[in-house]
Write a protein that holds these residues in place. Structure first.
Motif, mmCIF file in Angstrom:
data_model
loop_
_atom_site.group_PDB
_atom_site.id
_atom_site.type_symbol
_atom_site.label_atom_id
_atom_site.label_comp_id
_atom_site.label_asym_id
_atom_site.label_seq_id
_atom_site.Cartn_x
_atom_site.Cartn_y
_atom_site.Cartn_z
ATOM 1 N N PRO A 8 39.548 34.812 33.058
ATOM 2 C CA PRO A 8 40.825 34.921 33.768
ATOM 3 C C PRO A 8 40.790 34.252 35.137
ATOM 4 C CG PRO A 8 39.638 36.990 33.910
ATOM 5 C CD PRO A 8 38.799 36.081 33.048
ATOM 6 N N MET A 9 39.627 34.014 35.658
ATOM 7 C CA MET A 9 39.505 33.419 37.000
ATOM 8 C C MET A 9 38.139 32.752 37.109
ATOM 9 S SD MET A 9 38.984 36.898 39.140
ATOM 10 C CE MET A 9 37.767 38.075 38.602
ATOM 11 N N PRO A 10 37.968 31.893 38.134
ATOM 12 C CA PRO A 10 36.674 31.241 38.292
ATOM 13 C C PRO A 10 35.640 32.222 38.838
ATOM 14 C CG PRO A 10 38.107 30.662 40.128
ATOM 15 C CD PRO A 10 38.920 31.522 39.188
ATOM 16 N N GLY A 11 34.369 31.971 38.552
ATOM 17 C CA GLY A 11 33.325 32.855 39.069
ATOM 18 C C GLY A 11 32.040 32.660 38.315
ATOM 19 N N VAL A 12 31.276 33.739 38.202
ATOM 20 C CA VAL A 12 29.998 33.711 37.487
ATOM 21 C C VAL A 12 30.099 34.683 36.308
ATOM 22 C CG1 VAL A 12 27.506 34.107 37.656
ATOM 23 C CG2 VAL A 12 28.753 33.147 39.606
ATOM 24 N N VAL A 42 33.144 37.348 41.345
ATOM 25 C CA VAL A 42 33.670 36.445 42.366
ATOM 26 C C VAL A 42 33.854 37.259 43.639
ATOM 27 C CG1 VAL A 42 36.146 36.728 41.834
ATOM 28 C CG2 VAL A 42 35.333 34.548 42.740
ATOM 29 N N GLU A 67 28.174 29.338 35.791
ATOM 30 C CA GLU A 67 29.440 29.211 36.527
ATOM 31 C C GLU A 67 30.558 28.919 35.543
ATOM 32 O OE1 GLU A 67 29.073 26.275 39.570
ATOM 33 O OE2 GLU A 67 27.757 27.539 40.788
ATOM 34 N N ILE A 68 31.662 29.629 35.705
ATOM 35 C CA ILE A 68 32.795 29.429 34.794
ATOM 36 C C ILE A 68 34.065 29.181 35.597
ATOM 37 C CG2 ILE A 68 31.920 30.719 32.809
ATOM 38 C CD1 ILE A 68 33.461 33.162 33.903
ATOM 39 N N GLU A 69 35.008 28.465 34.958
ATOM 40 C CA GLU A 69 36.313 28.209 35.554
ATOM 41 C C GLU A 69 37.357 29.066 34.844
ATOM 42 O OE1 GLU A 69 36.567 26.454 38.147
ATOM 43 O OE2 GLU A 69 34.546 25.618 38.087
ATOM 44 N N ALA A 70 38.486 29.309 35.528
ATOM 45 C CA ALA A 70 39.586 30.028 34.888
ATOM 46 C C ALA A 70 39.980 29.286 33.617
ATOM 47 C CB ALA A 70 40.776 30.117 35.840
ATOM 48 N N LEU B 9 42.077 42.783 41.931
ATOM 49 C CA LEU B 9 40.646 42.557 42.180
ATOM 50 C C LEU B 9 40.278 42.984 43.596
ATOM 51 C CD1 LEU B 9 38.105 41.268 40.836
ATOM 52 C CD2 LEU B 9 38.667 39.218 42.135
ATOM 53 N N TYR B 57 42.857 36.406 43.956
ATOM 54 C CA TYR B 57 42.587 35.987 42.575
ATOM 55 C C TYR B 57 43.417 36.726 41.528
ATOM 56 C CZ TYR B 57 38.747 32.976 43.988
ATOM 57 O OH TYR B 57 38.005 31.984 44.568
ATOM 58 N N PHE B 104 46.912 36.813 37.233
ATOM 59 C CA PHE B 104 45.842 36.073 37.922
ATOM 60 C C PHE B 104 46.426 34.846 38.605
ATOM 61 C CE2 PHE B 104 43.436 38.553 34.890
ATOM 62 C CZ PHE B 104 42.305 38.900 35.613
ATOM 63 N N ALA B 105 45.819 34.452 39.721
ATOM 64 C CA ALA B 105 46.242 33.240 40.424
ATOM 65 C C ALA B 105 45.896 32.028 39.564
ATOM 66 C CB ALA B 105 45.539 33.150 41.773
ATOM 67 N N ALA B 210 30.567 31.164 44.574
ATOM 68 C CA ALA B 210 31.256 32.296 43.932
ATOM 69 C C ALA B 210 31.368 33.507 44.858
ATOM 70 C CB ALA B 210 30.545 32.685 42.650
ATOM 71 N N ASP B 211 30.473 33.619 45.839
ATOM 72 C CA ASP B 211 30.548 34.808 46.704
ATOM 73 C C ASP B 211 31.304 34.545 48.015
ATOM 74 O OD1 ASP B 211 28.550 33.221 47.599
ATOM 75 O OD2 ASP B 211 26.973 34.737 47.546
ATOM 76 N N ARG B 289 39.502 27.695 45.779
ATOM 77 C CA ARG B 289 38.935 28.633 44.812
ATOM 78 C C ARG B 289 37.446 28.369 44.602
ATOM 79 N NH1 ARG B 289 43.138 30.319 40.992
ATOM 80 N NH2 ARG B 289 41.839 29.902 39.178
ATOM 81 N N THR B 290 36.771 29.392 44.141
ATOM 82 C CA THR B 290 35.372 29.283 43.759
ATOM 83 C C THR B 290 35.151 28.032 42.904
ATOM 84 O OG1 THR B 290 35.006 31.624 43.888
ATOM 85 C CG2 THR B 290 33.618 30.435 42.348
ATOM 86 N N HIS B 291 34.132 27.258 43.242
ATOM 87 C CA HIS B 291 33.706 26.011 42.579
ATOM 88 C C HIS B 291 34.569 24.813 42.950
ATOM 89 C CE1 HIS B 291 32.277 28.898 39.174
ATOM 90 N NE2 HIS B 291 31.482 28.939 40.227
#
Lengths: 80, 325
Positions: A8-12, A42, A67-70, B9, B57, B104-105, B210-211, B289-291
């Motif tokens: 659903p969103m970017p993160g790990v 995230v 690492e993943i993207e939305a 979130l 997010y 979600f965004a 990511a953090d 955004r992350t990444h």
């Protein structure tokens, strides 16, 4: 019928809640709608991704802690 | 009153910031993207000092107990009010009992929900902003959770007249993936970086880790090197250390990889701060955004001040455009 669970969103991508516990699911496991199947981390938050239907985990498409993207496909569920 | 049905979130109460306490270790907090926060407020007859909800997010779900006027601005999040899709960047009428749900965004990271009269939590040191690291301000000093109830302040007398007004299309940011340019001013401790590394800081690609959060935007990219020296008395032994100093808000320190010090960060310490993200671009950075990529461009302090004035002028224009005559 195959159902794909997407990020659903970017993160790990995390398959377990901490390094010492078993993975939420393995390929071949049965899941019920609402079961947590993985986490997306995230901002030091961990979002629980849940199965939308009852079924069997047929494929896990992403390695733990990658690492993943939305929108990235994460798992396939074979729905009964 | 507003009842929180799902906190998302990380949703916090934020205003334009908590100022005047930096010297005793209290950072400004407040909305990470002050532009979107201010615009959301203007759309409902508030000013930028009113508190909004900052959603990161993923949006929250809330129920409004009274008729009111709301607006959403910032990162793109699909929103429904009582099951019907509603637009962002526009003032929307709410009936008592209506439920607002946000997804979600899909572009950008942070969305602001303004309510006519503002979110009315008890101010701490003259600000309603949440500083979650030490648990002050906002609602109980923390991110919102299911079951929380928030009071709303007294709306402007003409708040209902704002319904249907929207921000001129040309003033709405796009949060494009490709728009990765962030302006910095070099200093205070740039003398600690080698010339090659200083060059690398402003030419190479950085990625949001990511953090990255309200405290610091961690970036990953090429290794940067510090000038070798005998560390002075009072500085730590690591080459990244200097004698302790106050950190400018937006400054970039490089413990190993860069961290941009954001609105909830510690106010001083012993890392060399080699450059500072200009105030006009901090909101834009907080929407990365992350990444996603970030490229730094070096500008002068005069350029930074001009950019700030330009952004203030755009905000004043938007306020005038959305305020009913």
């Amino acid at each position: 019928m195959k159902e794909t669970i997407s990020a659903p969103m970017p993160g790990v991508f995390y398959r377990r809640s901490d390094p010492d516990t078993p993975a939420f699911v393995e390929e071949g496991d049965n899941v019920s709608a609402g079961d947590v199947v993985c986490l997306v981390g995230v901002m030091k938050n961990f979002y629980e991704v849940t199965a939308e239907s009852d079924g069997t985990v047929s494929k896990i498409l992403v390695d733990n802690e990658s690492e993943i993207e939305a929108g990235d496909p994460l798992m396939e569920i074979e729905v009964e | 009153m507003i009842e929180v049905l799902d906190g998302g979130l990380s949703t916090t109460v934020q205003d334009n910031g908590r100022y005047g306490q930096y010297h005793i270790g209290v950072p400004p907090s407040g909305a990470m993207d002050q532009f979107a926060h201010s615009v959301a407020n203007y759309l409902v007859g508030n000013d930028e000092e009113h508190a909004t909800l900052e959603m990161t997010y993923k949006g929250c779900e809330v129920r409004f107990e009274e008729d009111t006027v709301i607006a959403l601005a910032g990162a793109e999040m699909a929103a429904t009010l009582d099951g019907e899709a509603i637009p962002m960047w526009e003032a929307v009428a709410v009936d008592a009992g209506d439920e607002l749900a946000l997804q979600f965004a899909t572009a950008g990271a942070r969305t602001y929900l303004a309510v006519a009269g503002g979110i009315d939590v008890e101010p701490v040191m003259d600000s309603r902003s949440t500083y979650a690291l030490i648990g002050i301000g906002g609602h109980e000093g923390r991110a919102l959770e299911e079951g929380d109830v928030l009071a709303v302040g007294e709306p402007a007398a003409n708040a209902d007249a704002f319904v249907g007004t929207r921000v001129p299309a040309e003033d709405i940011p796009t949060y494009d993936d490709d728009d990765a340019n962030i302006r910095i001013v070099i200093g205070l401790c740039d003398y600690r970086l080698t010339e090659e590394s200083k060059e690398r800081l402003t030419t190479e690609e950085w990625k949001v880790a990511a953090d990255a959060d309200r405290v610091g935007y961690r970036l990953t990219g090429p290794e940067l090197e510090f000038v070798e020296r005998e560390q002075p008395f009072g500085a730590g032994t690591d080459p990244t250390n200097v004698v302790d100093l106050g950190y400018p808000v937006g400054s970039i320190q490089i413990p190993q990889q860069p961290i941009v010090v954001m609105r909830d960060a510690v106010t001083g310490g012993g890392y060399a701060t080699v450059a500072t993200v200009i105030s006009a671009d901090r909101g834009k950075l907080s929407q990365r955004r992350t990444h996603q990529s970030v490229y730094f461009t070096n500008v002068s302090v005069d350029d930074a001040l001009a950019a700030r004035e330009e952004q203030e002028a755009v905000l004043a224009d938007i306020k005038a455009a959305v305020t009913p005559s």
